[in-house]
Each structure stands twice: as C-alpha cells, then as structure tokens.
Design a protein around this motif. Structure first.
Motif, PDB file in Angstrom:
ATOM      1  N   ARG A 146       0.848  -1.190   0.000  1.00 30.36           N
ATOM      2  CA  ARG A 146       0.000   0.000   0.000  1.00 30.36           C
ATOM      3  C   ARG A 146       0.885   1.242   0.000  1.00 30.36           C
ATOM      4  O   ARG A 146       1.971   1.235   0.568  1.00 30.36           O
ATOM      5  CB  ARG A 146      -0.911  -0.004   1.211  1.00 30.36           C
ATOM      6  N   SER A 153      -4.870   5.026   1.989  1.00 30.57           N
ATOM      7  CA  SER A 153      -3.927   3.941   1.776  1.00 30.57           C
ATOM      8  C   SER A 153      -4.358   3.225   0.496  1.00 30.57           C
ATOM      9  O   SER A 153      -5.419   2.607   0.451  1.00 30.57           O
ATOM     10  CB  SER A 153      -3.956   2.995   2.977  1.00 30.57           C
ATOM     11  N   PRO A 155      -3.883   0.413  -2.372  1.00 29.89           N
ATOM     12  CA  PRO A 155      -3.219  -0.856  -2.681  1.00 29.89           C
ATOM     13  C   PRO A 155      -2.616  -0.824  -4.087  1.00 29.89           C
ATOM     14  O   PRO A 155      -3.189  -0.231  -5.009  1.00 29.89           O
ATOM     15  CB  PRO A 155      -4.351  -1.885  -2.602  1.00 29.89           C
TER      16      PRO A 155
END
Length: 166
Positions: A146, A153, A155
């Motif tokens: 991440r 956040s 990915p």
C-alpha cells in the motif's frame, strides 16, 4: 532517431523527474487504476532526488536523443555483495518501443558485472515487467503493498525480479 547511453549529469535532473511522472501518468493507466497512478506519480517529480542519489553513490544511465536530451533512464543503487538493485527504469512515452529499456538494462548488466556482483534485482511494475523478462530477469514473486496518498492507503503491486550474473 538514434540514441546513445551516457551517464547522468546534474543538468539532467529536471528531465528525469519529468520522464518518470509522464511515464507513470500516461502509461500507468494501462495496468493500474487512477488512484494507483496518482499515488505512484506523487512519489516522483523532485529533481533534487536524482542529484542526491548520485551524490550518495548511485549510478544513473541516460538514453539521450540526437540533441543529447534524456529520453529514458535507469537508476542503479551501489552494488553490494549480494547484488545490484535496479531502482528505476523509466522511458518517456514519446520514446517507447524503440529498445531503450533493453539498451539501458544491458548497460546496467555491464555495470554490475564490472562490479562483480552476483545478481541484478528489481521491483518491476506490471508495465516494466516484460522489458525485464526480455532482458533475462525472472519473477521471484508478486509484491502487494500500500502507498499513502491524499490521506488514503492505496493498494498497488509490482514484481520482485532478479537476474543471476554468476
């Protein structure tokens, strides 16, 4: 158009920052979401980064056009006993599909062999993976992680790859 591979000069820094951001923003959407591209691009674009890296002993090879303007580059971290890390490989979108990645990776390999390191290794994006594979690197594993961006956040993934030299 012909190109030549040469070492980084401090006056290349702005061009390299622009190449990385343009490549991420214009080519990145082929394999990554808008949020992933934004988070990735936000980590690039600072021209001082390149000057500091070279001052810290890293090596940057440039593919320059006939006017000596950078069109692509690779950044190699200082060779260690366990290998040499290819930290960046970016090509300006206007200069893709001309063999520049392959030329830069070949130059990186000569550099690593001269330093007598046993392997080259990298973390390749989905987009760079084919160029590394053509140069003889193999995927060790997919890396899912991440990145923090704009308070979120995000990915994203890339591939741990290596090429044994011994």
């Amino acid at each position: 158009m012909s190109y030549r591979i040469r070492l980084f000069r401090e006056d290349d820094a702005d061009a390299l920052a622009a190449i990385a951001v343009r490549a991420i923003e214009l080519i990145g959407p082929r394999a990554y979401s808008r949020d992933q591209v934004a988070a990735w691009a936000a980590r690039h674009g600072d021209d001082r980064y390149f000057i500091e890296r070279v001052r810290d002993g890293q090596t940057i090879f440039i593919a320059a056009d006939e006017g000596d303007h950078p069109c692509a580059y690779t950044l190699l971290e200082v060779p260690e006993a366990d290998g040499c890390h290819v930290d960046h490989l970016y090509c300006d979108p206007d200069h893709t599909r001309r063999g520049l990645a392959e030329q830069l990776l070949a130059r990186a390999e000569r550099f690593a062999r001269d330093a007598r390191t046993p392997r080259l290794y990298t973390e390749a994006s989905e987009l760079a993976r084919p160029a590394f594979e053509r140069a003889g690197y193999r995927v060790e594993h997919r890396r899912d992680f991440r990145m923090e961006h704009a308070g979120r956040s995000v990915p994203i993934h890339n591939y741990a790859m290596e090429k044994p030299l011994a």
